[in-house]
Motif scaffolding. Sequence first.
Motif, PDB file in Angstrom:
ATOM      1  N   ARG A  22       0.713  -1.128  -0.012  1.00  0.00           N
ATOM      2  CA  ARG A  22       0.061   0.064  -0.023  1.00  0.00           C
ATOM      3  C   ARG A  22       0.748   1.315   0.060  1.00  0.00           C
ATOM      4  NH1 ARG A  22      -4.582  -1.716   4.531  1.00  0.00           N
ATOM      5  NH2 ARG A  22      -5.044  -3.455   3.364  1.00  0.00           N
ATOM      6  N   HIS A  46      -2.711   4.906   0.557  1.00  0.00           N
ATOM      7  CA  HIS A  46      -4.061   4.133  -0.131  1.00  0.00           C
ATOM      8  C   HIS A  46      -4.104   2.961   1.146  1.00  0.00           C
ATOM      9  CE1 HIS A  46      -4.273   5.264  -4.391  1.00  0.00           C
ATOM     10  NE2 HIS A  46      -2.770   5.478  -4.264  1.00  0.00           N
ATOM     11  N   ASP A  47      -5.343   2.450   0.918  1.00  0.00           N
ATOM     12  CA  ASP A  47      -5.992   1.425   1.536  1.00  0.00           C
ATOM     13  C   ASP A  47      -5.993   0.066   1.012  1.00  0.00           C
ATOM     14  OD1 ASP A  47      -6.617   3.065   3.848  1.00  0.00           O
ATOM     15  OD2 ASP A  47      -8.528   3.558   3.001  1.00  0.00           O
ATOM     16  N   VAL A  50      -1.212  -0.577  -4.367  1.00  0.00           N
ATOM     17  CA  VAL A  50      -0.851   0.517  -5.233  1.00  0.00           C
ATOM     18  C   VAL A  50      -0.564  -0.456  -6.659  1.00  0.00           C
ATOM     19  CG1 VAL A  50       0.418   2.301  -6.007  1.00  0.00           C
ATOM     20  CG2 VAL A  50      -0.129   2.067  -3.710  1.00  0.00           C
ATOM     21  N   SER A  63      -1.210   7.982  -8.605  1.00  0.00           N
ATOM     22  CA  SER A  63      -1.414   6.657  -8.280  1.00  0.00           C
ATOM     23  C   SER A  63      -2.784   6.192  -8.291  1.00  0.00           C
ATOM     24  CB  SER A  63      -0.723   6.466  -6.984  1.00  0.00           C
ATOM     25  OG  SER A  63      -1.324   7.246  -5.932  1.00  0.00           O
ATOM     26  N   SER A  65      -5.105   2.394  -7.107  1.00  0.00           N
ATOM     27  CA  SER A  65      -5.153   1.303  -6.152  1.00  0.00           C
ATOM     28  C   SER A  65      -6.347   0.254  -6.119  1.00  0.00           C
ATOM     29  CB  SER A  65      -4.948   1.886  -4.772  1.00  0.00           C
ATOM     30  OG  SER A  65      -5.091   0.922  -3.804  1.00  0.00           O
ATOM     31  N   ASP A  67      -7.937   0.320  -3.844  1.00  0.00           N
ATOM     32  CA  ASP A  67      -8.827   0.797  -2.841  1.00  0.00           C
ATOM     33  C   ASP A  67      -9.834   1.714  -3.728  1.00  0.00           C
ATOM     34  OD1 ASP A  67      -7.439   3.194  -3.616  1.00  0.00           O
ATOM     35  OD2 ASP A  67      -6.677   3.265  -1.606  1.00  0.00           O
ATOM     36  N   THR A  69      -9.410   4.187  -5.631  1.00  0.00           N
ATOM     37  CA  THR A  69      -9.159   5.568  -5.608  1.00  0.00           C
ATOM     38  C   THR A  69      -7.853   5.863  -6.606  1.00  0.00           C
ATOM     39  OG1 THR A  69      -7.308   5.786  -4.022  1.00  0.00           O
ATOM     40  CG2 THR A  69      -9.822   6.054  -3.377  1.00  0.00           C
ATOM     41  N   ARG A  71      -4.733   8.837  -6.637  1.00  0.00           N
ATOM     42  CA  ARG A  71      -4.210   9.988  -5.613  1.00  0.00           C
ATOM     43  C   ARG A  71      -3.087  10.652  -6.713  1.00  0.00           C
ATOM     44  NH1 ARG A  71      -5.402   9.247   0.105  1.00  0.00           N
ATOM     45  NH2 ARG A  71      -6.759   7.276  -0.090  1.00  0.00           N
ATOM     46  N   VAL A  88      -7.178  13.098  -3.602  1.00  0.00           N
ATOM     47  CA  VAL A  88      -7.751  11.818  -3.958  1.00  0.00           C
ATOM     48  C   VAL A  88      -9.257  11.956  -4.779  1.00  0.00           C
ATOM     49  CG1 VAL A  88      -9.034   9.924  -2.561  1.00  0.00           C
ATOM     50  CG2 VAL A  88      -7.162  11.246  -1.383  1.00  0.00           C
ATOM     51  N   GLU A  90     -12.292   9.861  -6.071  1.00  0.00           N
ATOM     52  CA  GLU A  90     -13.123   8.789  -5.727  1.00  0.00           C
ATOM     53  C   GLU A  90     -14.097   8.360  -7.000  1.00  0.00           C
ATOM     54  OE1 GLU A  90     -12.914   8.164  -1.255  1.00  0.00           O
ATOM     55  OE2 GLU A  90     -13.489  10.185  -1.642  1.00  0.00           O
TER      56      GLU A  90
END
Length: 97
Positions: A22, A46-47, A50, A63, A65, A67, A69, A71, A88, A90
């Motif tokens: 991450r 990131h959650d 990546v 980036s 991910s 997750d 998103t 970024r 971020v 989303e």
Amino acid sequence: RGWVSCLAELDDGRLASGSWDRTIRIWSVAVGFDAAQATHVVLEGHDGPVTRLVALDDGRLASGSWDRTIRIWSVAVGFDAAQATHVVLEGHDGPVT
């Protein structure tokens, strides 16, 4: 630590790596550098793993991910990773790969 899933070359010659742990790492890899003494900074936020990195024309780094998103990171030479600014984006229903 996790597997490295993507790489991107920044305009100034540094290398960015994205990982399943991450994180994003920004490496200084000037010609003639000693790998044993390679310096890097770590970007966190990131959650999920990546999976995509893109160096933008204005010097920032994008980036993607698992997750879901994207970024956008400001990674100018000399930046402080602890205070790294990012935006971020989303809205995706699945991983950004």
